[in-house]
Design a protein around this motif. Sequence first.
Motif, mmCIF file in Angstrom:
data_model
loop_
_atom_site.group_PDB
_atom_site.id
_atom_site.type_symbol
_atom_site.label_atom_id
_atom_site.label_comp_id
_atom_site.label_asym_id
_atom_site.label_seq_id
_atom_site.Cartn_x
_atom_site.Cartn_y
_atom_site.Cartn_z
ATOM 1 N N LYS A 1 0.070 -0.987 -14.630
ATOM 2 C CA LYS A 1 1.181 0.143 -15.294
ATOM 3 C C LYS A 1 1.821 -0.443 -16.418
ATOM 4 O O LYS A 1 2.309 0.571 -17.166
ATOM 5 C CB LYS A 1 2.164 -0.242 -13.962
ATOM 6 C CG LYS A 1 1.771 0.448 -12.629
ATOM 7 C CD LYS A 1 1.723 1.874 -12.762
ATOM 8 C CE LYS A 1 1.521 2.615 -11.527
ATOM 9 N NZ LYS A 1 1.414 4.164 -11.898
ATOM 10 N N VAL A 2 1.719 -1.660 -16.666
ATOM 11 C CA VAL A 2 2.348 -2.192 -17.912
ATOM 12 C C VAL A 2 1.479 -1.264 -19.189
ATOM 13 O O VAL A 2 2.108 -0.893 -20.151
ATOM 14 C CB VAL A 2 2.293 -3.621 -18.187
ATOM 15 C CG1 VAL A 2 2.591 -4.023 -19.441
ATOM 16 C CG2 VAL A 2 3.183 -4.177 -17.070
ATOM 17 N N ILE A 3 0.418 -1.873 -19.045
ATOM 18 C CA ILE A 3 -0.497 -1.079 -20.103
ATOM 19 C C ILE A 3 -0.404 0.348 -20.215
ATOM 20 O O ILE A 3 -0.476 0.635 -21.280
ATOM 21 C CB ILE A 3 -2.102 -1.552 -19.892
ATOM 22 C CG1 ILE A 3 -2.016 -3.080 -19.804
ATOM 23 C CG2 ILE A 3 -3.110 -0.933 -20.909
ATOM 24 C CD1 ILE A 3 -1.613 -3.874 -20.956
ATOM 25 N N ASP B 1 4.162 5.829 -5.238
ATOM 26 C CA ASP B 1 4.154 5.704 -6.803
ATOM 27 C C ASP B 1 3.404 7.135 -7.094
ATOM 28 O O ASP B 1 3.854 7.787 -8.265
ATOM 29 C CB ASP B 1 3.676 4.681 -7.540
ATOM 30 C CG ASP B 1 3.693 4.538 -8.701
ATOM 31 O OD1 ASP B 1 4.955 4.448 -9.345
ATOM 32 O OD2 ASP B 1 2.654 4.732 -9.555
ATOM 33 N N LYS B 2 2.599 7.399 -6.338
ATOM 34 C CA LYS B 2 1.768 8.753 -7.048
ATOM 35 C C LYS B 2 2.536 9.967 -6.388
ATOM 36 O O LYS B 2 2.122 10.883 -6.908
ATOM 37 C CB LYS B 2 0.440 8.803 -6.042
ATOM 38 C CG LYS B 2 -0.569 7.612 -6.694
ATOM 39 C CD LYS B 2 -1.876 7.588 -5.695
ATOM 40 C CE LYS B 2 -2.979 6.620 -6.333
ATOM 41 N NZ LYS B 2 -3.160 6.822 -7.607
ATOM 42 N N MET B 3 3.349 10.024 -5.718
ATOM 43 C CA MET B 3 4.388 10.884 -5.426
ATOM 44 C C MET B 3 5.662 10.938 -6.002
ATOM 45 O O MET B 3 6.481 11.885 -5.791
ATOM 46 C CB MET B 3 4.527 10.815 -3.977
ATOM 47 C CG MET B 3 3.259 10.820 -2.984
ATOM 48 S SD MET B 3 3.918 10.762 -1.098
ATOM 49 C CE MET B 3 2.416 10.654 -0.181
ATOM 50 N N ASN B 4 5.961 10.082 -6.940
ATOM 51 C CA ASN B 4 7.455 9.701 -7.656
ATOM 52 C C ASN B 4 8.531 9.629 -6.628
ATOM 53 O O ASN B 4 9.377 10.174 -6.948
ATOM 54 C CB ASN B 4 7.267 10.997 -8.580
ATOM 55 C CG ASN B 4 6.474 11.085 -9.656
ATOM 56 O OD1 ASN B 4 6.170 9.992 -10.356
ATOM 57 N ND2 ASN B 4 6.123 12.380 -9.946
ATOM 58 N N GLU C 1 0.919 -1.220 -0.063
ATOM 59 C CA GLU C 1 -0.132 -0.192 0.013
ATOM 60 C C GLU C 1 0.937 1.270 0.086
ATOM 61 O O GLU C 1 0.661 2.131 -0.804
ATOM 62 C CB GLU C 1 -1.066 -0.145 1.086
ATOM 63 C CG GLU C 1 -2.108 1.078 1.263
ATOM 64 C CD GLU C 1 -3.210 0.776 2.132
ATOM 65 O OE1 GLU C 1 -4.353 0.916 1.701
ATOM 66 O OE2 GLU C 1 -2.851 0.827 3.290
ATOM 67 N N LEU C 2 1.914 1.237 0.739
ATOM 68 C CA LEU C 2 3.007 2.436 0.721
ATOM 69 C C LEU C 2 3.502 2.490 -0.585
ATOM 70 O O LEU C 2 3.683 3.851 -0.982
ATOM 71 C CB LEU C 2 3.938 2.113 1.786
ATOM 72 C CG LEU C 2 3.570 2.176 3.215
ATOM 73 C CD1 LEU C 2 4.760 1.945 4.074
ATOM 74 C CD2 LEU C 2 2.996 3.862 3.496
ATOM 75 N N SER C 3 3.860 1.495 -1.358
ATOM 76 C CA SER C 3 4.308 1.524 -2.622
ATOM 77 C C SER C 3 3.375 2.247 -3.409
ATOM 78 O O SER C 3 3.656 2.973 -4.394
ATOM 79 C CB SER C 3 4.665 0.263 -3.162
ATOM 80 O OG SER C 3 5.041 0.143 -4.698
#
Length: 430
Positions: A302-304, A232-235, A226-228
């Motif tokens: 994420k791949v798509i 990820d949204k925060m780069n 969940e942290l990941s």
Amino acid sequence: MYQKLIGKESKLAVIGLGYVGLPIALGFAKKIKVIGFDINAERVAMMRKGIDPSNELTAEEFENSDIHFTDNIEDLKDANFFIVAVPTPVDQRKQPDLLLLQKASETVGKVIKKGDYVVYESTVYPGCTEEDCLPIIEKLSGLKMGVDFKLGYSPERINPGDKEHTFSNIIKVVSGCDKESLDVISKVYEIVVDAGTYHASSIKVAEACKIIENTQRDLNIALMNELSIIFDKMNINTFEVLEAAETKWNFLKFHPGLIGGHCIGIDPYYLTHKSEKLGYNSKVILAGRIINDEMPAYVAKKVIQHIIKNIHKVNGGKVLIMGVTFKENVSDVRNSKVAELIKELQAYSLSQIDVVDPYADAKEIEQEYHIHLSDKVGTDYDVVLVAVAHKEYKTLDQKYFKSIMNENALLMDLKGIYRKDHGQLNYWSL
């Protein structure tokens, strides 16, 4: 019982010779007489030749072992101490599947005699050994626990691919139906377990002990996943955050990832199943399970997204998946979340999805998941997704990845192997 076993007047039988049962059987066979029983005749034939079907043990580990491998139930009648180590999976509804455990209990019930011992190692919910398995044994044998035979439970702690924490050097939790059985079961395991034993106060406590070991890991990894998603949204790279946090002495070292296999991704469902039967619906445990079960779809998305952004049409995308086993450096593909990830990608009708793995058996992958393993890696991929941290992959560098990727391709590194050495590559990790 103990004296007869070490004097080789009696035999110990292990029922179920998978990644748990076989090391147990061979461990005891170095010291006492053992019968190794499995219903799969093909696997038994391999073990007679000194071959581990799970590819965990070497041929040398079969040597100097006083063991008789068999798929004939009649051979079990020569044993007096039985260890049951069969798989306990979940079904498609995430409910405990006790079929193999029930069949093993039926086998014991057909061969057990007065004075014998039965110890279960299969992972179950608290109460299963006494409430589900014991009645089967008593019904088929006509014997009564505590009067005619003894019952115990000792949770398995074998970790596939781990050469450091092995059967002999992990503390063995043991339990019995009474004090006498607890003492005997403990002494029998101490024949081979150098680390010693821990006496649980009851069979239910020992069962619960096993369940929470993997439930705890599952919840902590769910938090990391969940942290990941948030980072990820925060780069922000999650692994870099964790490296910084791990400098604090009491920070627990867990990492994000796809949680498959036959323990962490399954055991919590046994506990929540029992909880529901008692009228309590788990909140925290199931929340963790939801997060971990949704990770394959999250990664596929994420791949798509990358393919749509760079080549503007999904069905033209070319993807390489590196690693499909449930964890690094093992051949076990049971409950592989990488397989679920591939299924998610297949639903998008990509033009090509190549899958490679130096450990997985191509035939098994085809039969289990209808996924074809490629013989070699191609070129010009839009996405290269390293899903499993096999040791063979840790030596790869950015020059290698550039040679198999197109100019705008993305390297997706789920385990963060290349986070410090990906150069100018488009890079993403959990």
